[in-house]
Design a protein around this motif. Structure first.
Motif, mmCIF file in Angstrom:
data_model
loop_
_atom_site.group_PDB
_atom_site.id
_atom_site.type_symbol
_atom_site.label_atom_id
_atom_site.label_comp_id
_atom_site.label_asym_id
_atom_site.label_seq_id
_atom_site.Cartn_x
_atom_site.Cartn_y
_atom_site.Cartn_z
ATOM 1 N N SER A 125 0.822 -1.201 0.000
ATOM 2 C CA SER A 125 0.000 0.000 0.000
ATOM 3 C C SER A 125 0.860 1.256 0.000
ATOM 4 O O SER A 125 2.072 1.225 0.240
ATOM 5 C CB SER A 125 -0.923 0.015 1.225
ATOM 6 O OG SER A 125 -0.163 0.091 2.424
ATOM 7 N N TYR A 126 0.200 2.385 -0.257
ATOM 8 C CA TYR A 126 0.844 3.682 -0.135
ATOM 9 C C TYR A 126 1.251 3.961 1.309
ATOM 10 O O TYR A 126 2.145 4.768 1.563
ATOM 11 C CB TYR A 126 -0.112 4.789 -0.594
ATOM 12 C CG TYR A 126 -0.271 4.901 -2.091
ATOM 13 C CD1 TYR A 126 0.763 5.379 -2.884
ATOM 14 C CD2 TYR A 126 -1.460 4.557 -2.713
ATOM 15 C CE1 TYR A 126 0.627 5.494 -4.258
ATOM 16 C CE2 TYR A 126 -1.612 4.665 -4.083
ATOM 17 C CZ TYR A 126 -0.567 5.142 -4.855
ATOM 18 O OH TYR A 126 -0.705 5.252 -6.215
ATOM 19 N N ASP A 127 0.583 3.312 2.248
ATOM 20 C CA ASP A 127 0.821 3.549 3.674
ATOM 21 C C ASP A 127 1.998 2.757 4.217
ATOM 22 O O ASP A 127 2.137 2.624 5.434
ATOM 23 C CB ASP A 127 -0.446 3.219 4.459
ATOM 24 C CG ASP A 127 -1.666 3.939 3.907
ATOM 25 O OD1 ASP A 127 -1.727 5.164 4.063
ATOM 26 O OD2 ASP A 127 -2.534 3.277 3.302
ATOM 27 N N ARG A 128 2.795 2.157 3.319
ATOM 28 C CA ARG A 128 4.042 1.462 3.671
ATOM 29 C C ARG A 128 3.808 0.167 4.437
ATOM 30 O O ARG A 128 4.723 -0.374 5.043
ATOM 31 C CB ARG A 128 4.960 2.388 4.479
ATOM 32 C CG ARG A 128 5.195 3.751 3.867
ATOM 33 C CD ARG A 128 6.059 4.618 4.740
ATOM 34 N NE ARG A 128 5.439 4.895 6.015
ATOM 35 C CZ ARG A 128 4.548 5.836 6.245
ATOM 36 N NH1 ARG A 128 4.172 6.618 5.233
ATOM 37 N NH2 ARG A 128 4.041 6.032 7.431
ATOM 38 N N VAL A 129 2.588 -0.333 4.412
ATOM 39 C CA VAL A 129 2.231 -1.525 5.180
ATOM 40 C C VAL A 129 2.149 -2.727 4.251
ATOM 41 O O VAL A 129 1.524 -2.660 3.182
ATOM 42 C CB VAL A 129 0.885 -1.325 5.911
ATOM 43 C CG1 VAL A 129 0.444 -2.616 6.589
ATOM 44 C CG2 VAL A 129 1.008 -0.209 6.942
ATOM 45 N N LEU A 130 2.789 -3.812 4.657
ATOM 46 C CA LEU A 130 2.704 -5.093 3.954
ATOM 47 C C LEU A 130 1.750 -5.974 4.751
ATOM 48 O O LEU A 130 2.053 -6.391 5.871
ATOM 49 C CB LEU A 130 4.083 -5.729 3.853
ATOM 50 C CG LEU A 130 4.233 -6.938 2.924
ATOM 51 C CD1 LEU A 130 3.927 -6.552 1.487
ATOM 52 C CD2 LEU A 130 5.633 -7.510 3.026
ATOM 53 N N SER A 189 8.603 4.180 2.547
ATOM 54 C CA SER A 189 7.882 4.854 1.478
ATOM 55 C C SER A 189 6.871 3.868 0.884
ATOM 56 O O SER A 189 6.774 2.723 1.324
ATOM 57 C CB SER A 189 8.863 5.349 0.407
ATOM 58 O OG SER A 189 8.185 6.122 -0.557
ATOM 59 N N ALA A 190 6.124 4.330 -0.095
ATOM 60 C CA ALA A 190 5.061 3.504 -0.676
ATOM 61 C C ALA A 190 5.620 2.229 -1.293
ATOM 62 O O ALA A 190 6.684 2.242 -1.923
ATOM 63 C CB ALA A 190 4.298 4.297 -1.725
ATOM 64 N N ILE A 191 4.909 1.124 -1.114
ATOM 65 C CA ILE A 191 5.304 -0.161 -1.703
ATOM 66 C C ILE A 191 4.834 -0.190 -3.146
ATOM 67 O O ILE A 191 3.664 0.062 -3.435
ATOM 68 C CB ILE A 191 4.708 -1.330 -0.896
ATOM 69 C CG1 ILE A 191 5.220 -1.275 0.550
ATOM 70 C CG2 ILE A 191 5.054 -2.667 -1.531
ATOM 71 C CD1 ILE A 191 4.612 -2.332 1.448
ATOM 72 N N ARG A 192 5.732 -0.530 -4.056
ATOM 73 C CA ARG A 192 5.430 -0.465 -5.482
ATOM 74 C C ARG A 192 5.150 -1.825 -6.110
ATOM 75 O O ARG A 192 4.379 -1.914 -7.074
ATOM 76 C CB ARG A 192 6.597 0.198 -6.216
ATOM 77 C CG ARG A 192 6.848 1.644 -5.823
ATOM 78 C CD ARG A 192 5.789 2.558 -6.396
ATOM 79 N NE ARG A 192 5.759 2.471 -7.846
ATOM 80 C CZ ARG A 192 6.513 3.205 -8.657
ATOM 81 N NH1 ARG A 192 7.357 4.085 -8.147
ATOM 82 N NH2 ARG A 192 6.420 3.081 -9.963
ATOM 83 N N CYS A 193 5.790 -2.894 -5.638
ATOM 84 C CA CYS A 193 5.640 -4.189 -6.298
ATOM 85 C C CYS A 193 5.908 -5.312 -5.306
ATOM 86 O O CYS A 193 6.573 -5.124 -4.286
ATOM 87 C CB CYS A 193 6.584 -4.301 -7.507
ATOM 88 S SG CYS A 193 8.309 -3.910 -7.125
ATOM 89 N N LEU A 194 5.383 -6.495 -5.650
ATOM 90 C CA LEU A 194 5.536 -7.700 -4.838
ATOM 91 C C LEU A 194 5.878 -8.876 -5.746
ATOM 92 O O LEU A 194 5.566 -8.862 -6.941
ATOM 93 C CB LEU A 194 4.250 -8.019 -4.064
ATOM 94 C CG LEU A 194 3.747 -7.000 -3.047
ATOM 95 C CD1 LEU A 194 2.369 -7.407 -2.540
ATOM 96 C CD2 LEU A 194 4.712 -6.872 -1.883
ATOM 97 N N ALA A 195 6.502 -9.896 -5.168
ATOM 98 C CA ALA A 195 6.781 -11.131 -5.896
ATOM 99 C C ALA A 195 6.801 -12.281 -4.901
ATOM 100 O O ALA A 195 7.305 -12.139 -3.783
ATOM 101 C CB ALA A 195 8.111 -11.054 -6.643
ATOM 102 N N VAL A 196 6.247 -13.416 -5.318
ATOM 103 C CA VAL A 196 6.194 -14.620 -4.492
ATOM 104 C C VAL A 196 6.908 -15.742 -5.236
ATOM 105 O O VAL A 196 6.676 -15.952 -6.433
ATOM 106 C CB VAL A 196 4.740 -15.022 -4.169
ATOM 107 C CG1 VAL A 196 4.694 -16.339 -3.417
ATOM 108 C CG2 VAL A 196 4.055 -13.935 -3.359
ATOM 109 N N SER A 197 7.759 -16.468 -4.545
ATOM 110 C CA SER A 197 8.517 -17.550 -5.163
ATOM 111 C C SER A 197 7.718 -18.838 -5.162
ATOM 112 O O SER A 197 6.732 -18.975 -4.428
ATOM 113 C CB SER A 197 9.827 -17.762 -4.394
ATOM 114 O OG SER A 197 9.564 -18.405 -3.153
ATOM 115 N N PRO A 198 8.116 -19.829 -5.964
ATOM 116 C CA PRO A 198 7.500 -21.163 -5.855
ATOM 117 C C PRO A 198 7.784 -21.757 -4.477
ATOM 118 O O PRO A 198 8.753 -21.389 -3.811
ATOM 119 C CB PRO A 198 8.198 -21.958 -6.968
ATOM 120 C CG PRO A 198 8.741 -20.932 -7.909
ATOM 121 C CD PRO A 198 9.088 -19.750 -7.067
ATOM 122 N N PRO A 199 6.942 -22.675 -4.007
ATOM 123 C CA PRO A 199 7.164 -23.264 -2.678
ATOM 124 C C PRO A 199 8.400 -24.146 -2.657
ATOM 125 O O PRO A 199 8.863 -24.644 -3.693
ATOM 126 C CB PRO A 199 5.889 -24.070 -2.432
ATOM 127 C CG PRO A 199 5.361 -24.382 -3.798
ATOM 128 C CD PRO A 199 5.728 -23.205 -4.650
#
Length: 485
Positions: A44-49, A75-85
């Motif tokens: 989010s823009y609120d820096r919260v994951l 600062s604001a979070i721009r992108c996310l990525a998740v790996s395979p298990p």
């Protein structure tokens, strides 16, 4: 590095959670009645994951619960990525890696459990909390990567052993997850000042620059990137980490994509996909998409008139055996549109029919839509993720909107197949539930959680890093030589 969790508590609500667990045991003979849990992560823009689970019960009822809350960035979070298990091991739980990128130049990496959290029967704080809380001790922060000097724009785990990141400093970094060392840093050329008005007071080198996005081919040998201020896309050889070619967007393609004379004409994102006609890739602009074949020849454009602003798009597999997939696009008016880019479904545009001499790109066929006013969704969908339940022909679509709401839709693959046979686009999907994160969502990711086997316990992560090193050794042996070059 210390942990920066803001979890309100741990455990679950005993009164509400024991009943579904008993029903699951009683209905073990009926696979369709087993609950499915997906992990959803929002930035989010609120820096919260913010991490939450959504458990879909047999009667299509959904239960949301908070699993973690990290004050991740400054600062604001721009992108996310998740790996395979991780690979399954007897008596050990599986886990995935989560990476978050922000405007503060940092990439934070976390370990997330791949199994649904256990529901504890005694937790006073969780019982009095306004929201259900199911904290998992497996969810923890690993550290921070400082490979870039500007805003992080894109992240991807093409395999569990590699993390690829892009930034506005015009670089793409390839990181090995075994020891988080930088294997190679690809320098993308900065664009020259083009068409800037005289008297511009921008600082020297202050022209728009940076990588907007990239896409890695499933073979792990090729990568395509698009950048700010460039009316082209670049092809990279991942075996040597060097440029393999540049494909400029012609004026005709930009005009058909809605990029006029005063538009930047830059690609915003690129994704790879596989259809019945073979592999292809799609480049996204502000209000349209252009699909290219493996020979880099434009195949079609996507969006119908009137065009809406595009926020996110990806390929959704409908039949892995036949390499059949649809292109899903989220728009400004709260819809997710599904298009078929097969050659047999392409049609000529209205402009081409009016002017037969003009050579116009064919248009992809819109076969179905999800959400919109028909489903009570009117705000923009900033990001979405599509999860598939194991051994089920059902897609679970989680969407994140700027108003902070996460919506979960249930979509049958058979409905998409039936919509492809009808002449007009069909409204598909069922809204299962809505969860208000109370944060302005910028990005979203998720995955289907793996059912917990007997004897697998959630314990401390002592030695987990060593397990990851052993697991990724085999993958690194295949591609370290090319990456180190």
């Amino acid at each position: 590095m210390g942990k920066r969790k803001r979890n309100a508590g741990s455990g679950g609500n005993a009164i509400q959670e024991e009943t579904p667990a008993k029903k699951t045991k009683a209905s073990a003979d009926a696979p369709d009645s087993e609950p499915v849990t997906i992990q959803i992560i929002t930035g989010s823009y609120d820096r919260v994951l913010h991490g939450l689970t959504a458990t879909i019960l047999a009667d299509d009822q959904v239960e949301f619960a908070d699993t973690f809350l990290f004050n991740a960035h400054s600062s604001a979070i721009r992108c996310l990525a998740v790996s395979p298990p991780s690979a399954p091991e007897p008596g050990k739980g599986q886990k995935v890696m989560l990476a978050s990128g922000s405007s503060d130049e940092r990439i934070n990496v976390y370990h997330i459990s791949a199994h649904p959290p256990k529901r504890k029967s005694r937790d006073v704080l969780s019982s009095i909390a306004p929201r259900k809380i199911l904290e998992n001790p497996k969810n923890r922060e690993l550290g921070t990567l400082l490979h870039h000097s500007s805003t992080i724009t894109a992240l991807s785990f093409p395999t569990r052993s590699k993390l690829i990141s892009a930034s506005e400093d015009s670089s793409i970094a390839v990181t090995r997850t075994r020891d988080w060392s930088l294997l190679s840093a690809i320098k993308v050329p900065k664009p020259k000042p083009f068409g800037r008005p005289s008297g511009d007071t921008a600082a020297l080198g202050g022209t728009p620059a940076g990588v907007n996005g990239f896409a890695v081919h499933p073979s792990m040998k090729l990568m395509i990137s698009v950048s700010k201020g460039e009316r082209c896309m670049r092809l990279w050889n991942l075996m040597t980490a060097k440029k393999a070619g540049v494909l400029n967007f012609s004026r005709d393609i930009l005009q058909e994509a809605g990029e006029g004379k005063h538009s930047p004409g830059e690609g915003r994102k690129v994704v790879w996909g596989a259809t019945e006609d073979g592999d292809e890739f799609c480049v996204g602009f502000d209000r349209d998409l252009v699909v290219f074949g493996m020979d880099s020849t434009p195949k079609c454009r996507v969006m119908p008139e009137p065009r809406k602003k595009i926020h996110e798009f990806c390929y959704v597999s409908t039949d892995s055996a036949a390499d059949s997939s649809l292109l899903a696009v989220s728009t400004e008016d709260g819809k997710i549109l599904f298009f078929s880019t097969n050659a047999k479904d392409l049609s000529s545009s209205e402009e081409a029919e009016a002017d037969k001499k003009a050579e116009k790109l064919p248009v992809a066929r819109l076969i179905a839509q999800l959400g919109g006013r028909e489903a009570g969704v009117t705000g923009r969908i900033k990001d979405f993720t599509v999860c598939k339940a194991a051994d089920q022909q059902v897609l679970l679509v989680a969407t994140g909107s700027s108003d902070g709401k996460v919506r979960l839709f249930k979509l049958s693959i058979d409905d998409l197949a039936g919509a492809g046979k009808s002449e007009k686009p069909k409204q598909v999907g069922k809204l299962l539930g809505t969860y208000d994160t109370q944060n302005r969502i910028t990005c979203l990711s998720g995955f289907t959680m793996i059912p917990r086997e007997e004897g697998v316990e959630d314990s401390s992560d002592d030695g987990s890093d060593d397990d990851d090193q052993e697991e990724t050794d085999d993958d690194d042996e295949d591609d370290d030589e090319g990456a180190d070059n």
